[in-house]
Write a protein that holds these residues in place. Structure first.
Motif, short mmCIF file in Angstrom:
data_model
loop_
_atom_site.label_atom_id
_atom_site.label_comp_id
_atom_site.label_asym_id
_atom_site.label_seq_id
_atom_site.Cartn_x
_atom_site.Cartn_y
_atom_site.Cartn_z
N MET A 292 3.37 -1.50 -7.38
CA MET A 292 2.40 -2.08 -6.46
C MET A 292 1.90 -3.42 -7.02
O MET A 292 1.80 -4.42 -6.32
N ALA B 237 0.82 -1.21 0.00
CA ALA B 237 0.00 0.00 0.00
C ALA B 237 0.86 1.26 0.00
O ALA B 237 0.39 2.34 -0.36
N GLN B 238 2.13 1.10 0.40
CA GLN B 238 2.97 2.29 0.50
C GLN B 238 3.48 2.80 -0.85
O GLN B 238 4.18 3.80 -0.91
N PHE B 239 3.13 2.09 -1.90
CA PHE B 239 3.47 2.62 -3.22
C PHE B 239 2.52 3.75 -3.63
O PHE B 239 2.68 4.36 -4.66
N VAL B 240 1.51 3.95 -2.79
CA VAL B 240 0.68 5.14 -2.96
C VAL B 240 1.23 6.19 -2.01
O VAL B 240 1.19 5.99 -0.80
N HIS B 241 1.81 7.24 -2.55
CA HIS B 241 2.39 8.27 -1.66
C HIS B 241 2.11 9.65 -2.23
O HIS B 241 1.41 9.78 -3.26
N GLU B 242 2.68 10.65 -1.56
CA GLU B 242 2.31 12.03 -1.92
C GLU B 242 2.71 12.40 -3.35
O GLU B 242 2.14 13.29 -3.95
N GLY C 21 2.38 10.45 -5.90
CA GLY C 21 1.52 9.76 -6.87
C GLY C 21 1.43 8.28 -6.55
O GLY C 21 1.79 7.85 -5.45
N MET C 22 0.91 7.54 -7.51
CA MET C 22 0.75 6.11 -7.29
C MET C 22 1.61 5.34 -8.28
O MET C 22 1.52 5.56 -9.48
N GLU C 23 2.41 4.44 -7.72
CA GLU C 23 3.26 3.63 -8.58
C GLU C 23 2.58 2.30 -8.82
O GLU C 23 2.93 1.28 -8.21
N TRP C 24 1.58 2.34 -9.67
CA TRP C 24 0.76 1.14 -9.89
C TRP C 24 1.58 -0.05 -10.34
O TRP C 24 1.33 -1.18 -9.93
#
Lengths: 361, 284
Positions: free
Chosen positions: B256, B243-248, B250-253
Motif C-alpha cells: 500500500m 485501499a484494496q491492499f487491506v483485505h480479509e 490482512g493488511m499489506e502495508w
C-alpha cells in the motif's frame, strides 16, 4: 435625438436631445449620478437605449454593435489590455479590422510620435505611469481614426498637476487631430477649459447647453450657476417688494434697492422670495474702485481670510450666511471680526426664483 | 486653543520584544521546523514503509533491511498500472472539462445581471450547502440507471459537476478583479461580446485559471469517495486500488505504501511546478 434610458422604474437619462457639429468638442458635465456617463455609453453602444434615436454622421446607430459605430473611447481607468505590449494595444483595433500590417505599423508609429510614447512601445501597460497609460489610451483612439472620440472622465485618476498637463495635451491633440468629441467629466474646470460647448446635466436632465462663457455669464438656473465657476457662486435668499421705480430686496440684516429698469423680470416675483447670486470674483471691497460701476453694497463681518498668494479669498458673514469675496489684494491685512462693505456690481448680479431655481431675466 | 495631546500609555514590553533579536529569530526558526516536521513526518514514514520488506513494516524504526521489491511487486500488478493511467486521464479530463465550463460560468456570474445568472448562482449555492457525502449514493443510482456506472463518464461527470459548483465562485472572484472597461474597450476596438471575453478577459485571467487548473487536477487525483462508490472492476482508480491492499487476509502495508508513493509522484511534480502559479493566481 430625444434619447431616454430607464432602469426598471429609475430614469437615468430623460429625453436628451443634442446635435453635435462635425469636429465639435462637447463636454457633458454634472455631479455623479447625473446620467452623463450613461449618455456616453449609449453613444458608444455599451448601453442599449430605452427610447429615441442616436445617429453618427447620417447613420442611425441604435441597433449597431459598438464595433460597428466607428467610434473610439478613452476610459477613466485607461482600460489598456494588460497582457499586450503598448504596440499591440495600439494595433489591436486595426488588426481586428484586418488592416495590412505595414499600414498598422505606420499608424502606430505616427500615433506614438504625436503622443511622444515611442520609447514605450515594447513595454507592458503595468510598467507605465498613470500619465503614460492615459497617453497610450489616447493613442489607441488616434490610430483608429474614427468619426467620434468619446472620453469617459479620462483625467480623474491622475493627480492634480498631471491632470492640468494632460488637459493641455488633449487641447493640443485636438488641433492636430480634429475629430468630433464627447467628453464626460464631473470637473467644471475641465469642462470650461476643453469644451466648445458644455452640456450641464443633473438627475438625468439637461440643465443648459452653451459655450463656456454663456454658462458662466448667463446660467439658466441656480444649479448651473452654482456648478460652474470656482469658488462657487454666492447665494442669498431674499424677499422682494415692489416700490415705485425700484425693487426692495430684504433678508435678515440685509436691505437692498434695485432699479426697476434693469430688473424688469422681478415684477412678477413681487411679494415672493428670490435668490440673489453673485460670483466671488465679481465682488469688490467697497472702499476700492467699485464706485465706477453701478452697484449695491452689502455690509458684514469678516470671518476668515484665505491667502492664495496672488489673491485673498474672504469669507464675510452677511445676515445669517457667509459669502465669499475673491480677488482681494494679497497685501491687505484684515483682522477677523472687522466690519466690511462689499460692493455688488449690478452688471454681474444674477437673480433666481427661490422655489424653482430658474433664472429671472 | 491648544490641541488635545495624545496620551500614550507606556506599553509593557511583550514576550517577544523582551527577547534579544537573535532569540526571536531562533524561536521563529524553531516554530517553522516544528511545522514542517508535523507535515513531513507522515510522508517520511510512508516512504520509509514502502522501502521495508513486508515482515518489517511494524518495526520501521528498527533494523536496516531496505528493498525496492515492493515497487516491483506493485508495478507487476496490471490493475495498479491501469489505475495509474485511469487516475491520470480522469484528473486531466475533469480539469479540462470543468475549467471549460467554470470559466464561462464564472464570467457570467461576474459580468451579467438578470434571471439566468441569479438562478444559476442560487443553484450553485444550494449545491454547495448540501454535504458532499450525501451526493454519492444518489449519483450511484443515477449512473447505474443511465448506464455509465464504472465508466470514465460515470466518474467524470460527477467530478465536473462538483468542480463547477466549487470553482465557479472562485472564477467569479478572478473576473471581478479584472476591470470590465478593458472588455468595453475591446468591443469598441472591433470585438464582439464573445471576442472581448476570449481575447481580452480570458488572457487577463490566465494566472487565476492556471491556479485553478492545478487545484482541480490535484483534487481529482486525490479524490477517494466518488471513485470508491462510482467505479468497480472496469475502471480502477489509484486511490481505490491503494485501499484494496487491506483485505480479509490482512493488511499489506508495504504494498500500500509503495502504491501511495507512486501516487505521490505526479502530484508532487504538479505541485512543485505549479506552486508559483497557485500563489500568484490566488493573490489576484
Amino acid at each position: 435625438m430625444n434619447v431616454r434610458k430607464t432602469y426598471g422604474g429609475f430614469v437615468a437619462v430623460a429625453g436628451l436631445s443634442l446635435a453635435i457639429a462635425d469636429r465639435e468638442f462637447v463636454v457633458l458635465v454634472g455631479p455623479s449620478g447625473c446620467g452623463k456617463s450613461t449618455t456616453l455609453r449609449m453613444i458608444a453602444g455599451l448601453e442599449d437605449i430605452t427610447g429615441g434615436t442616436i445617429s453618427i454622421g447620417s447613420k442611425v446607430v441604435n441597433g449597431l454593435q459598438p464595433k460597428d459605430r466607428d467610434i473610439a473611447m478613452v476610459f477613466q481607468n485607461y482600460a489598456l489590455y494588460q497582457h499586450m505590449s503598448v504596440y499591440d494595444n495600439l494595433a489591436f483595433g486595426l488588426r481586428n479590422r484586418r488592416v495590412a500590417e505595414a499600414q498598422i505599423d505606420a499608424a502606430v508609429r505616427n500615433a506614438a510620435r504625436i503622443l511622444s510614447i515611442e520609447p514605450l512601445l515594447e513595454r507592458r501597460p503595468r510598467q507605465l505611469s498613470g500619465g503614460q497609460q492615459q497617453r497610450v489610451a489616447l493613442g489607441r483612439c488616434i490610430v483608429r481614426n474614427p468619426k467620434v472620440f468619446l472620453f469617459d472622465e479620462p483625467l480623474s485618476n491622475l493627480d492634480a498637476q498631471l491632470r492640468a498637463q494632460m488637459r493641455l495635451e488633449i487641447k493640443e491633440l485636438r488641433q492636430r487631430v480634429p475629430t468630433t468629441s464627447v467628453f464626460v467629466t464631473h470637473d467644471q474646470v475641465e469642462a470650461m477649459t476643453l469644451g466648445d460647448r458644455i452640456v450641464v446635466m443633473k438627475d438625468g436632465l439637461v440643465q443648459q447647453v452653451g459655450s463656456p462663457l454663456e454658462l458662466y455669464r448667463r446660467p439658466v438656473n441656480r444649479f448651473v450657476a452654482s456648478f460652474i465657476g470656482s469658488p462657487a457662486m454666492n447665494f442669498i435668499d431674499m424677499a422682494v417688494t415692489a416700490e415705485p421705480d425700484r425693487f426692495r430686496l430684504s433678508a435678515d440684516g440685509i436691505d437692498l434697492e434695485l432699479p426697476q429698469r434693469r430688473f424688469a423680470g422681478l415684477g412678477a416675483h413681487a411679494g415672493r422670495s428670490v435668490t440673489m447670486g453673485v460670483r466671488p470674483q465679481h465682488l469688490r471691497l467697497a472702499a476700492a474702485d467699485a464706485a465706477a460701476h453701478e452697484h449695491v453694497t452689502l455690509s458684514g463681518k469678516l470671518m476668515v481670510t484665505e491667502q492664495l498668494g496672488d489673491e485673498q479669498v474672504l469669507a464675510v458673514r452677511i445676515g445669517e450666511g457667509d459669502i465669499r469675496v475673491a480677488g482681494v489684494d494679497p497685501e491687505l491685512v484684515l483682522a477677523a471680526g472687522t466690519r466690511i462693505d462689499v460692493a455688488v456690481p449690478l452688471d454681474n448680479l444674477q437673480l433666481f426664483d427661490t422655489a424653482s431655481g430658474a433664472a429671472i431675466r | 486653543m491648544t490641541a488635545p495631546k495624545a496620551v500614550l500609555a507606556p506599553r509593557s514590553p511583550g514576550f517577544f520584544a523582551a527577547l534579544a533579536p537573535g532569540g526571536r529569530r531562533a524561536l521563529f526558526l524553531l516554530a517553522i521546523i516544528a511545522t514542517c516536521l508535523l507535515f513531513a513526518f507522515p510522508v517520511c514514514w510512508l516512504v520509509l514503509t514502502s522501502l521495508r520488506p513486508g515482515y518489517a513494516v511494524y518495526y520501521v524504526h528498527r533494523g536496516g533491511d531496505f528493498t525496492l521489491d515492493n515497487f516491483q511487486e506493485v508495478l507487476r500488478q496490471e490493475i495498479v498500472l491501469k489505475a495509474l493511467w485511469n487516475s491520470f486521464a480522469i484528473s486531466t479530463l475533469a480539469t479540462v472539462l470543468s475549467l471549460g465550463v467554470t470559466v464561462t460560468s464564472g464570467y457570467m456570474l461576474s459580468r451579467f445581471r438578470g434571471p439566468v445568472p441569479t438562478v444559476w448562482f442560487g443553484a450553485i449555492y444550494v449545491f454547495r450547502c448540501v454535504p458532499y457525502v450525501s451526493w454519492v449514493l444518489p449519483l450511484y443510482f443515477v449512473t447505474r440507471a443511465v448506464g455509465i456506472f464504472d465508466t470514465y463518464w460515470g466518474l467524470l461527470l460527477p467530478h465536473v459537476a462538483v468542480h463547477i459548483c466549487f470553482f465557479s465562485w472562485i472564477m467569479k472572484g478572478f473576473f471581478d478583479g479584472i476591470d470590465p472597461s478593458m472588455e468595453y474597450a475591446a468591443m469598441i476596438d472591433g470585438c464582439s461580446r464573445w471576442g472581448a471575453f476570449l481575447r481580452v478577459a480570458l488572457p487577463a485571467a490566465v494566472p487565476g485559471l492556471t491556479a485553478l487548473a492545478i487545484l482541480c487536477w490535484l483534487y481529482t487525483w486525490n479524490e477517494f469517495l466518488f471513485a470508491l462508490i462510482l467505479t468497480a472492476q472496469n475502471t480502477p482508480i489509484l486511490t481505490v486500488v491503494m485501499a484494496q491492499f487491506v483485505h480479509e487476509l490482512g493488511m499489506e502495508w508495504h504494498l500500500m505504501s509503495a502504491t501511495a508513493v507512486l501516487a505521490l509522484g505526479p502530484a508532487l511534480i504538479v505541485t512543485i511546478f505549479g506552486q508559483k502559479y497557485v500563489i500568484r493566481g490566488l493573490k489576484i
